[in-house]
Design an enzyme around this catalytic site. Structure first.
Site, PDB file in Angstrom:
ATOM      1  N   GLU A 112      31.389  50.579  35.746  1.00  0.00           N
ATOM      2  CA  GLU A 112      32.697  50.599  35.388  1.00  0.00           C
ATOM      3  C   GLU A 112      33.531  51.544  35.633  1.00  0.00           C
ATOM      4  OE1 GLU A 112      30.685  47.690  32.870  1.00  0.00           O
ATOM      5  OE2 GLU A 112      30.128  49.621  33.794  1.00  0.00           O
ATOM      6  N   CYS A 153      29.856  48.007  28.358  1.00  0.00           N
ATOM      7  CA  CYS A 153      29.257  48.390  26.977  1.00  0.00           C
ATOM      8  C   CYS A 153      30.435  48.507  25.988  1.00  0.00           C
ATOM      9  CB  CYS A 153      28.363  49.657  27.294  1.00  0.00           C
ATOM     10  SG  CYS A 153      29.447  50.959  27.746  1.00  0.00           S
ATOM     11  N   TRP A 198      -6.537  47.447  56.998  1.00  0.00           N
ATOM     12  CA  TRP A 198      -5.409  46.438  56.132  1.00  0.00           C
ATOM     13  C   TRP A 198      -5.576  45.170  56.334  1.00  0.00           C
ATOM     14  CZ3 TRP A 198      -2.973  50.093  53.288  1.00  0.00           C
ATOM     15  CH2 TRP A 198      -2.966  51.505  53.747  1.00  0.00           C
ATOM     16  N   THR A 218     -10.559  51.258  41.340  1.00  0.00           N
ATOM     17  CA  THR A 218      -9.355  51.438  42.689  1.00  0.00           C
ATOM     18  C   THR A 218      -9.357  52.867  42.827  1.00  0.00           C
ATOM     19  OG1 THR A 218      -8.467  49.379  42.189  1.00  0.00           O
ATOM     20  CG2 THR A 218      -7.236  50.842  43.617  1.00  0.00           C
ATOM     21  N   ASP A 275     -10.469  54.463  46.223  1.00  0.00           N
ATOM     22  CA  ASP A 275      -9.496  54.322  47.311  1.00  0.00           C
ATOM     23  C   ASP A 275      -8.419  55.750  47.419  1.00  0.00           C
ATOM     24  OD1 ASP A 275     -10.370  51.984  48.292  1.00  0.00           O
ATOM     25  OD2 ASP A 275      -8.672  51.086  46.947  1.00  0.00           O
ATOM     26  N   LEU A 297      -0.122  56.105  45.812  1.00  0.00           N
ATOM     27  CA  LEU A 297       0.831  55.359  45.295  1.00  0.00           C
ATOM     28  C   LEU A 297       2.107  55.679  45.281  1.00  0.00           C
ATOM     29  CD1 LEU A 297      -0.983  54.385  41.920  1.00  0.00           C
ATOM     30  CD2 LEU A 297      -1.036  53.227  44.268  1.00  0.00           C
ATOM     31  N   GLU A 351      -0.971  46.976  40.969  1.00  0.00           N
ATOM     32  CA  GLU A 351      -1.513  46.941  42.387  1.00  0.00           C
ATOM     33  C   GLU A 351      -3.007  46.688  42.586  1.00  0.00           C
ATOM     34  OE1 GLU A 351      -0.403  49.252  45.468  1.00  0.00           O
ATOM     35  OE2 GLU A 351       1.838  48.888  45.266  1.00  0.00           O
ATOM     36  N   GLY A 379      -7.373  46.784  40.946  1.00  0.00           N
ATOM     37  CA  GLY A 379      -7.739  45.757  41.674  1.00  0.00           C
ATOM     38  C   GLY A 379      -7.946  44.416  40.755  1.00  0.00           C
TER      39      GLY A 379
END
Length: 326
Positions: free
Chosen positions: A56, A79, A175, A201, A205, A209, A258, A260
């Protein structure tokens, strides 16, 4: 265009502006605002990085004197509390002399919680609530979940084959989905405050991220590691021992889970998944690595009625589906 049609249209513009602040505005909610006078938008704003200035205040600064007698469209109740970082938006709107305020939802923050609307009405400003409330509720999911439930909103992401596998039997998973689906997943990363994987994971891997989309690299979320048996986290990571520990994370309104299968099952079993983001590739893997482990269901009937699809689209050869917990 009738009044309801105009309200929906201009609120749509405010919601689109609010999208720009998702991520950088945290820990504040990302709010959008447009100011309309005689059918022309004279001011636009969205919550700035770190939460201030508010939407605002930005829109009023752009509109200047044109805000007097205008209609303000805002994606959350203005607010009601002053801060060291800026005055209350409801007070700014009264001072600016706006004629009408159209909003989506009441702000559940106890410092506002209806008091912003009350201040506007006491000043003679016409207030309309509930316009495109469902859209705002989805957009503000992280803020609302944190405020009402005391924890971040959790999105569980799964990228699977048609038969529900996330990898071959030997663990090969790159992939499963194509480039467009992966780009969409990176956009989702940019919209979240934190991203979480399990220890297995991480060790298998070595995931970064991060967000690998041009112009959004700086929006990479905080990295979380879930491990019940570890005593320390790698540099740049935060260690959690159990899913419920997300409640103690500072300045985190949204978490993207994400990997496993054990981690996904743990969050589902704990009842902490609010959104299920499913990317499905048109392939069959047969016996491989299943997307989920045991999630605590004893009867088939208990699996029904828990999820509602809210979005679906084709991303190249892959299918994206978004579900919300009922």
């Amino acid at each position: 265009m009738n009044r309801n049609g105009a309200d929906n249209r201009y609120m749509g513009a405010s919601l689109a502006l609010a999208e720009r602040g998702i991520g950088p505005a945290s820990p504040n909610p990302s709010v959008g605002c447009v100011i309309v006078r005689h059918g022309i938008i004279v001011g636009r704003g969205w919550t700035q990085p770190g939460g201030r200035p508010h939407a605002e205040a930005m829109a009023l600064a752009e509109a200047g004197e044109k805000s007097r007698g205008a209609t303000v469209y805002v994606t959350l109740e203005p607010c009601a509390h002053d801060s060291k970082r800026g005055p209350a938006c409801s007070a700014l709107l009264v001072e600016a002399g706006v004629a009408r305020v159209v909003a989506t939802l009441t702000d559940p923050d106890p410092r506002t919680a209806g008091q912003g609307f009350a201040r506007l009405r006491a000043a003679g400003i016409d207030v309309t609530e509930g316009v495109r409330a469902d859209d705002a509720r989805r957009q503000l999911g992280g803020f609302l979940t944190r405020t009402l439930k005391g924890r971040p909103q959790v999105t569980l992401k799964l990228a699977t084959s048609l038969d529900g596998q996330i990898a071959l039997r030997d663990g090969s998973s790159r992939w499963i989905t194509g480039e467009r689906a992966r780009a969409h997943a990176h956009l989702e990363r940019a919209r979240h405050d934190a991203i979480l994987v399990g220890r297995l994971t991480y060790e298998r891997d070595a995931p970064k991220l991060d967000v690998r989309l041009s112009g959004l690299e700086q929006r990479s979320p905080k990295r979380l590691l879930l491990s019940a048996h570890s005593h320390s986290a790698p540099d740049g990571w935060t260690l959690l021992s159990r899913p419920e520990d997300i409640a103690r994370l500072d300045h985190v309104q949204s978490v993207l889970v994400e990997g496993g299968a054990w981690v996904a099952a743990a969050f589902l079993k704990a009842g902490l998944v609010d959104r299920l983001l499913l990317y499905r590739a048109p392939i069959l893997l047969g016996i491989g690595k299943a997307a989920l482990g045991e999630i605590g269901l004893d009867r088939l009937d208990d699996a029904h009625g828990r999820w509602r699809m809210t979005d679906a689209r084709q991303l190249g050869k892959d299918r994206m589906e978004l579900y919300e917990a009922v």
